[in-house]
Design a protein around this motif. Structure first.
Motif, mmCIF file in Angstrom:
data_model
loop_
_atom_site.group_PDB
_atom_site.id
_atom_site.type_symbol
_atom_site.label_atom_id
_atom_site.label_comp_id
_atom_site.label_asym_id
_atom_site.label_seq_id
_atom_site.Cartn_x
_atom_site.Cartn_y
_atom_site.Cartn_z
ATOM 1 N N HIS A 198 0.760 -1.226 -0.030
ATOM 2 C CA HIS A 198 -0.099 -0.035 -0.039
ATOM 3 C C HIS A 198 0.949 1.217 -0.200
ATOM 4 N N HIS A 229 3.059 1.615 -3.128
ATOM 5 C CA HIS A 229 2.112 1.943 -4.207
ATOM 6 C C HIS A 229 1.607 3.331 -4.350
ATOM 7 N N LYS A 230 1.289 3.856 -3.237
ATOM 8 C CA LYS A 230 0.858 5.340 -2.784
ATOM 9 C C LYS A 230 1.705 6.313 -2.851
ATOM 10 N N GLU A 233 -7.239 -6.180 -3.266
ATOM 11 C CA GLU A 233 -8.086 -5.049 -3.430
ATOM 12 C C GLU A 233 -7.719 -4.035 -3.963
ATOM 13 N N GLN A 234 -6.219 -3.866 -4.277
ATOM 14 C CA GLN A 234 -5.536 -2.629 -5.134
ATOM 15 C C GLN A 234 -5.479 -3.120 -6.496
#
Length: 472
Positions: free
Chosen positions: A81, A84-85, A325-326
């Motif tokens: 996460h 990625h962000k 989920e992503q």
């Protein structure tokens, strides 16, 4: 958790502070200390104590960097996460899949180690049989709800923590009272070839194996989405765990190497032709004639390996869930049942971990060393990506005028130190013939991941075009 359909469940915040503390301890106190220390002993001798202290401190810095991020955003699959962000799409994709394969390899290593511990009691049982049996047990535990997992891991970890404290206490008593025999003395730390019997280079060459021991501390990052009050529990767990690990590692090794000369212990371990044939901790008490203590300790190191595999199985399923989920893993893996268990993610990870059983069947004597070197290669990528993702995260926080609640140590210099250490470990691994192959595998792995990422994006774009046409 957003994005779930009505028939699906969601992750439950069922992990308390005691669970999370022991999950982190469970991930870090296992085969690396109880069995991997045999390989370190061969190279570094007593100076291995210094090596574990250095790696422990670097691990603590990485943990603080990860902790700063997960306190701000407590989500499942945290590594992927954040990369990625704050770094980019490919960074998140690589981070997630690398972390997943890391814990697959850790699980394989622990299952292999379990076979060696069982051999202490029943040498006739093939290691692949033992690996298969405990593979089924641990996956059954993880397929229950998160509270069952948390309780199982709590008691697994409690056993080994109490045992290490007991071993330190018993060893100290044997040293002070003289009941350990004439050979038991603190002077063993320097009187058999010195503290650096193979020179500083001996310690340097052992650092890669030592690093393997601390792979697992990052497991705290996976508990964030199921932690009760993560903003208070996570910082407390990170700060307390590192002190305990340094005490357990350093304290246990000081006692171990004081009870008997390191070269005598090494000769006993090498007698079977495999330095990883048994735990140095078990061997020391066996050599001292304390068979009861040796049997108890062998049970403890067995539960320690199961504890790490249990934690790794949990982490893998949560990482796959977060990636699904992503959009970085198949969407079907994002399904959670009504009990809050990501069954599909657990089963997918289990299917790959089964390779451990095959490895133990084909190459029982060499499986552990191969797996440990591959673990270190993926761990190097993992730590580097956590540290650099934190660097990018903090840059974002500074630009937006936000102040983190739980700050990492010495930003940005702490990040530079961690990244330099990772490069140092890679350099060391290149000098070791048996481990070189895992370093050469890193660029191949990254390129393979890049190809997978490009294919994934092309497929996503192809699916998006018809959807846009329907919308019109």
């Amino acid at each position: 958790m957003s994005g779930q359909n009505p028939q699906s469940g969601e992750l439950k915040r069922g992990l308390k502070n005691r669970h999370i503390q022991l999950i982190a301890l469970g991930g870090a106190i296992g085969t690396g200390l109880f069995l991997g220390s045999a390989g370190v002993l061969k190279s570094a001798g007593p100076s291995m104590i210094l090596g574990y202290a250095i790696c422990g401190f670097i691990a603590f810095m990485i943990m603080r960097q990860l902790g700063e991020m997960i306190v701000e955003e407590p989500v499942a699959g945290s590594f992927s996460h954040f990369a990625h962000k704050y770094w980019g799409g490919f960074a998140g994709f690589l981070s997630g899949w690398n972390c997943w394969i890391l814990y697959i390899l850790v699980g394989m290593s622990e299952l292999t180690a379990v076979g060696k511990y069982i051999h202490y009691w029943a040498p006739e049982i093939p290691s692949w049989v033992t690996a298969a049996a405990f593979f089924l047990l641990i996956n059954a535990i993880n397929l229950a709800n998160v509270k069952v997992f948390g309780e199982a891991e709590f008691w697994f970890a409690i056993i080994k923590v109490v045992a290490i404290v007991g071993m330190i206490a018993l060893g100290s008593y044997l040293l002070v009272s003289g009941h350990g025999g004439e050979q038991a003395s603190v002077s063993n730390l320097w009187s058999h070839g010195g503290f650096f019997p193979n020179g500083v280079s001996g310690l340097v060459m052992a650092m890669a194996i030592i690093m393997f021991s601390f792979g697992g501390l990052e497991m705290l990052g996976f508990t964030a989405a199921e932690a009760d009050k993560p903003k208070t529990v996570i910082p407390k767990a990170i700060n307390q765990v590192i002190y305990r690990i340094l005490i357990f590692y350093i304290g246990a090794l000081v006692i171990l190497l004081s009870l008997t000369p390191w070269d005598t212990l090494l000769a006993t371990l090498n007698a079977s032709g495999d330095s990883y044939s048994g735990s140095p901790f078990v061997q020391v008490f066996s050599m001292l004639g304390s068979n009861t203590a040796a049997h108890i300790l062998n049970f403890v190191v067995l539960t320690a390996a199961l504890s790490v595999y249990n934690s790794g199985t949990y982490c893998n399923s949560r990482m796959l869930l977060g990636m699904a989920e992503q959009g970085d893993a198949p969407k079907g893996l994002a399904k959670i049942d009504k009990r809050g268990v990501p069954v599909r993610s657990i089963l997918a990870s289990a299917a790959v971990t089964l390779v451990a059983v095959l490895l133990n069947y084909l190459m029982p004597q060499h499986a552990l060393e191969l797996l440990m070197s591959l673990v270190v290669a993926t761990l190097v990528i993992n730590w580097a990506m956590i540290s650099y993702s934190h660097f990018k995260f903090r840059q974002h926080m500074d630009k937006t005028g936000q102040n983190p609640l739980f700050k990492a140590l010495w930003y940005p210099y702490g990040n530079y130190v961690c990244l330099a250490f990772v490069l140092f470990i890679l350099g060391v691994m290149l000098l070791i013939p048996g481990i070189q192959v895992s370093v050469y595998a890193i660029p191949v792995w990254v390129v393979f991941m890049w190809v997978c990422y490009v294919i994934k994006n092309k497929r996503s774009a192809q699916h998006a075009v018809p959807a846009a046409g329907v919308a019109k």
